[in-house]
Design an enzyme around this catalytic site. Structure first.
Site, PDB file in Angstrom:
ATOM      1  N   ASP A  73      -2.960  -1.869  10.471  1.00  0.00           N
ATOM      2  CA  ASP A  73      -2.901  -1.895   8.942  1.00  0.00           C
ATOM      3  C   ASP A  73      -3.394  -2.427   8.361  1.00  0.00           C
ATOM      4  OD1 ASP A  73      -1.736   0.766   9.236  1.00  0.00           O
ATOM      5  OD2 ASP A  73       0.563   0.417   8.078  1.00  0.00           O
ATOM      6  N   LYS A  89       0.870  -1.600  -0.286  1.00  0.00           N
ATOM      7  CA  LYS A  89       0.060   0.129  -0.058  1.00  0.00           C
ATOM      8  C   LYS A  89       1.158   1.395   0.249  1.00  0.00           C
ATOM      9  CE  LYS A  89       0.931   1.537   4.346  1.00  0.00           C
ATOM     10  NZ  LYS A  89       1.657   2.466   4.549  1.00  0.00           N
TER      11      LYS A  89
END
Ligand code: ATP
Length: 294
Positions: free
Chosen positions: A137, A12
């Site tokens: 996350d 990401k």
């Protein structure tokens, strides 16, 4: 027959990362916009009788129970009461401790794969809670695409999907500790952070355009220690990037380009300077969900 799954574990970037304040529990209250991109590790997960075993081609990644994929498997075993085991082979392509969420992604993919392989049941809320217990996350990677993260980043909601086909990731080759970055930040900017309206609050209503005006509150403190990151940003802009920003706690910087030719040119220039460089594109939620299992 051996039961085995192969799964892509995408990296990401953070289009934006606003740190609002330090909470009583010691964590920082964030607003961030996550985006999965087309760089991925590959996990091959095989069901075994009892043990959890990690194999990885990158010596910087621990293969013991501190590996996030190992932690994910152990936590799922505990939560579901199964006695099955797994061998998890990690082919690392995502730079480690680079702000690209590689470990968190590996943990989330391990959860998704083992629910299938072990044939265990866990409802969505329990799965998200388990993911959040592994790292802030990790819940994001259960769904991927473009998403808003609030709280520690673990409270994830979907927003309009951003299209970006010409991104360049550049990593200067040193690791940045996420914890150190936040510790420095709290000393420097706590008072001013609460006085402004962060980009991500406005963006929560829906991003239609690339969030080029966005910023990353961790940049200032990380750049203070690693001025080379500012140099990478400057070079990307001088090579034609419309926008360049550090991802997460760094050190990776992403540049947003208008076309593949400019991206490739910038990639070869940055490689010549000795940087790890990878052209990628944004992976939206539906592509993410339809491509993780191979
Ligand atoms: P984040 O932004 O989520 O902190 P990051 O991209 O900066 O993540 P990771 O690549 O996830 O950093 O690695 C952070 C640390 O976790 C490393 O120091 C590494 O030794 C450890 N680690 C444990 N398991 C893994 C894994 N499966 N892949 C990568 N690193 C792992």
């Amino acid at each position: 027959m051996t039961r085995q799954l192969q799964i892509k574990s995408y990296a990401k970037i953070n289009w934006a990362l606003d740190v609002l304040f330090k909470r009583a529990d010691g964590y920082h209250e964030l607003r961030t916009i996550f985006q999965t991109v087309s760089l991925f590790d590959r996990l091959r997960i095989t069901e075994t009788d009892r043990n959890i075993e990690i194999v990885c081609n990158d010596p910087r990644v621990p293969c013991d129970e501190t590996n996030l994929a190992h932690k994910a498997a152990a936590a799922l075993r505990e939560a579901t009461g199964t006695s099955k085991g797994a061998r998890i082979e990690i082919e690392k392509n995502i730079p480690v401790a680079a702000g690209l969420g590689g470990g968190s992604s590996n943990a989330a993919m391990t959860l998704l794969a083992l629910v299938k392989l072990w044939e265990v049941e866990l409802d969505d809320r329990a799965m998200i809670r388990l993911a959040a217990s592994l790292g802030s996350d990790v819940p994001f990677f259960l769904t991927g695409g473009t998403a808003l993260g609030i709280g520690r980043g673990e409270d994830v909601s979907s927003v309009e999907q951003v299209r970006a086909d010409h991104l360049l990731l550049v990593n200067p080759g040193f690791a940045v500790s996420t914890r150190d970055a936040y510790e420095k930040l709290s000393r420097l900017t706590t008072s001013e952070a609460s006085s402004r309206i962060p980009f991500t609050l406005r963006a929560a209503r829906g991003i239609r355009e690339l969030p080029l005006e966005a910023s990353n509150d961790l940049e200032e403190v990380v750049l203070g220690v690693h001025p080379e990151i500012a140099e990478v940003k400057r070079r990307l802009v001088s090579l034609g990037a419309r926008h360049a920003l550090m991802s997460g706690s760094g050190a990776t910087v992403f540049g947003v380009f208008d076309n593949s030719q400019l991206t490739e040119q910038a990639a070869s220039e940055m490689r010549m300077l000795g940087y790890w460089t990878e052209p990628v594109r944004a992976i939206d939620r539906s592509e993410y969900q339809s491509t993780i299992f191979e």
